[in-house]
Write a protein that holds these residues in place. Sequence first.
Motif, mmCIF file in Angstrom:
data_model
loop_
_atom_site.group_PDB
_atom_site.id
_atom_site.type_symbol
_atom_site.label_atom_id
_atom_site.label_comp_id
_atom_site.label_asym_id
_atom_site.label_seq_id
_atom_site.Cartn_x
_atom_site.Cartn_y
_atom_site.Cartn_z
ATOM 1 N N ALA A 37 15.685 118.364 57.469
ATOM 2 C CA ALA A 37 15.502 117.252 56.533
ATOM 3 C C ALA A 37 14.048 116.785 56.527
ATOM 4 O O ALA A 37 13.477 116.504 55.467
ATOM 5 N N THR A 38 13.432 116.742 57.698
ATOM 6 C CA THR A 38 12.015 116.365 57.795
ATOM 7 C C THR A 38 11.147 117.385 57.081
ATOM 8 O O THR A 38 10.226 117.017 56.319
ATOM 9 N N GLU A 39 11.432 118.667 57.299
ATOM 10 C CA GLU A 39 10.684 119.725 56.617
ATOM 11 C C GLU A 39 10.879 119.644 55.101
ATOM 12 O O GLU A 39 9.923 119.803 54.330
ATOM 13 N N PHE A 40 12.096 119.369 54.673
ATOM 14 C CA PHE A 40 12.406 119.260 53.243
ATOM 15 C C PHE A 40 11.580 118.142 52.609
ATOM 16 O O PHE A 40 11.020 118.307 51.533
ATOM 17 N N ARG A 41 11.515 117.007 53.273
ATOM 18 C CA ARG A 41 10.771 115.865 52.731
ATOM 19 C C ARG A 41 9.290 116.186 52.596
ATOM 20 O O ARG A 41 8.602 115.626 51.746
ATOM 21 N N ALA A 42 8.782 117.072 53.450
ATOM 22 C CA ALA A 42 7.363 117.424 53.427
ATOM 23 C C ALA A 42 7.026 118.412 52.313
ATOM 24 O O ALA A 42 5.844 118.612 52.012
ATOM 25 N N ALA A 91 34.155 112.364 46.392
ATOM 26 C CA ALA A 91 34.808 112.672 45.112
ATOM 27 C C ALA A 91 34.096 111.952 43.972
ATOM 28 O O ALA A 91 33.864 112.533 42.905
ATOM 29 N N ASP A 92 33.715 110.702 44.197
ATOM 30 C CA ASP A 92 33.002 109.950 43.171
ATOM 31 C C ASP A 92 31.624 110.552 42.911
ATOM 32 O O ASP A 92 31.204 110.674 41.756
ATOM 33 N N MET A 93 30.927 110.935 43.964
ATOM 34 C CA MET A 93 29.614 111.552 43.802
ATOM 35 C C MET A 93 29.714 112.826 42.971
ATOM 36 O O MET A 93 28.939 113.034 42.037
ATOM 37 N N LEU A 94 30.670 113.659 43.311
ATOM 38 C CA LEU A 94 30.833 114.922 42.589
ATOM 39 C C LEU A 94 31.230 114.694 41.129
ATOM 40 O O LEU A 94 30.770 115.407 40.239
ATOM 41 N N ALA A 95 32.052 113.690 40.905
ATOM 42 C CA ALA A 95 32.518 113.412 39.550
ATOM 43 C C ALA A 95 31.421 112.838 38.664
ATOM 44 O O ALA A 95 31.493 112.952 37.440
ATOM 45 N N THR A 96 30.394 112.249 39.279
ATOM 46 C CA THR A 96 29.370 111.585 38.480
ATOM 47 C C THR A 96 28.005 112.279 38.525
ATOM 48 O O THR A 96 27.021 111.717 38.034
ATOM 49 N N LEU A 97 27.934 113.481 39.070
ATOM 50 C CA LEU A 97 26.660 114.195 39.097
ATOM 51 C C LEU A 97 26.113 114.433 37.692
ATOM 52 O O LEU A 97 24.924 114.280 37.441
ATOM 53 N N GLY A 98 26.980 114.856 36.802
ATOM 54 C CA GLY A 98 26.610 115.036 35.409
ATOM 55 C C GLY A 98 25.330 115.831 35.216
ATOM 56 O O GLY A 98 25.174 116.930 35.741
ATOM 57 N N ARG A 99 24.395 115.231 34.489
ATOM 58 C CA ARG A 99 23.154 115.939 34.134
ATOM 59 C C ARG A 99 22.283 116.244 35.338
ATOM 60 O O ARG A 99 21.343 117.035 35.245
ATOM 61 N N ASP A 100 22.545 115.618 36.476
ATOM 62 C CA ASP A 100 21.749 115.853 37.679
ATOM 63 C C ASP A 100 22.261 117.013 38.534
ATOM 64 O O ASP A 100 21.657 117.340 39.553
ATOM 65 N N THR A 101 23.338 117.624 38.122
ATOM 66 C CA THR A 101 23.938 118.704 38.905
ATOM 67 C C THR A 101 22.949 119.824 39.198
ATOM 68 O O THR A 101 22.856 120.289 40.333
ATOM 69 N N ALA A 102 22.193 120.245 38.210
ATOM 70 C CA ALA A 102 21.250 121.351 38.415
ATOM 71 C C ALA A 102 20.188 120.986 39.448
ATOM 72 O O ALA A 102 19.852 121.798 40.318
ATOM 73 N N LEU A 103 19.675 119.768 39.378
ATOM 74 C CA LEU A 103 18.663 119.337 40.351
ATOM 75 C C LEU A 103 19.251 119.217 41.760
ATOM 76 O O LEU A 103 18.607 119.595 42.743
ATOM 77 N N VAL A 104 20.451 118.699 41.843
ATOM 78 C CA VAL A 104 21.120 118.584 43.141
ATOM 79 C C VAL A 104 21.362 119.974 43.717
ATOM 80 O O VAL A 104 21.124 120.227 44.903
ATOM 81 N N THR A 105 21.809 120.887 42.878
ATOM 82 C CA THR A 105 22.042 122.264 43.314
ATOM 83 C C THR A 105 20.755 122.899 43.828
ATOM 84 O O THR A 105 20.752 123.555 44.875
ATOM 85 N N GLN A 106 19.655 122.695 43.117
ATOM 86 C CA GLN A 106 18.370 123.240 43.559
ATOM 87 C C GLN A 106 17.965 122.663 44.910
ATOM 88 O O GLN A 106 17.495 123.393 45.791
ATOM 89 N N ALA A 107 18.131 121.375 45.083
ATOM 90 C CA ALA A 107 17.775 120.730 46.349
ATOM 91 C C ALA A 107 18.646 121.251 47.490
ATOM 92 O O ALA A 107 18.151 121.552 48.587
ATOM 93 N N LEU A 108 19.943 121.376 47.239
ATOM 94 C CA LEU A 108 20.858 121.885 48.267
ATOM 95 C C LEU A 108 20.526 123.326 48.628
ATOM 96 O O LEU A 108 20.538 123.701 49.810
ATOM 97 N N ASP A 109 20.211 124.130 47.630
ATOM 98 C CA ASP A 109 19.835 125.523 47.885
ATOM 99 C C ASP A 109 18.536 125.605 48.670
ATOM 100 O O ASP A 109 18.386 126.448 49.560
ATOM 101 N N HIS A 110 17.587 124.719 48.360
ATOM 102 C CA HIS A 110 16.323 124.703 49.097
ATOM 103 C C HIS A 110 16.553 124.310 50.555
ATOM 104 O O HIS A 110 15.983 124.928 51.472
ATOM 105 N N LEU A 111 17.388 123.318 50.789
ATOM 106 C CA LEU A 111 17.723 122.931 52.165
ATOM 107 C C LEU A 111 18.356 124.091 52.930
ATOM 108 O O LEU A 111 17.990 124.366 54.071
ATOM 109 N N ALA A 112 19.291 124.778 52.288
ATOM 110 C CA ALA A 112 19.948 125.920 52.938
ATOM 111 C C ALA A 112 18.942 127.032 53.217
ATOM 112 O O ALA A 112 19.007 127.692 54.262
ATOM 113 N N HIS A 113 18.000 127.225 52.295
ATOM 114 C CA HIS A 113 16.959 128.237 52.499
ATOM 115 C C HIS A 113 16.091 127.875 53.706
ATOM 116 O O HIS A 113 15.809 128.727 54.554
ATOM 117 N N LEU A 114 15.679 126.617 53.788
ATOM 118 C CA LEU A 114 14.879 126.172 54.932
ATOM 119 C C LEU A 114 15.642 126.334 56.243
ATOM 120 O O LEU A 114 15.064 126.697 57.271
#
Length: 87
Positions: free
Chosen positions: A81-86, A41-64
Amino acid sequence: MSAANELTSLQRDDLQTIAAMIVPASDEYKVPGADDPAIQADMLATLGRDTALVTQALDHLAHLAGKPLAELDTAKRDAIATEFRAT
């Protein structure tokens, strides 16, 4: 947070999954993992300006993964996760 800056339920599930992979609960130290509801809940409440980047990363993980990361078993999550880091 406005509706345009919110994560979908699948993205929230994946964020919780990734958080638990990064910071698991510890019985030894008697601390919750980062997937704890209060921490999430705290993480979600404080994403703020980073929400778009977090969303992109999550979408990329789901795509992989070919599906939401939260739906994979531990070994497959680790491989993604290993593939994502690469990338």
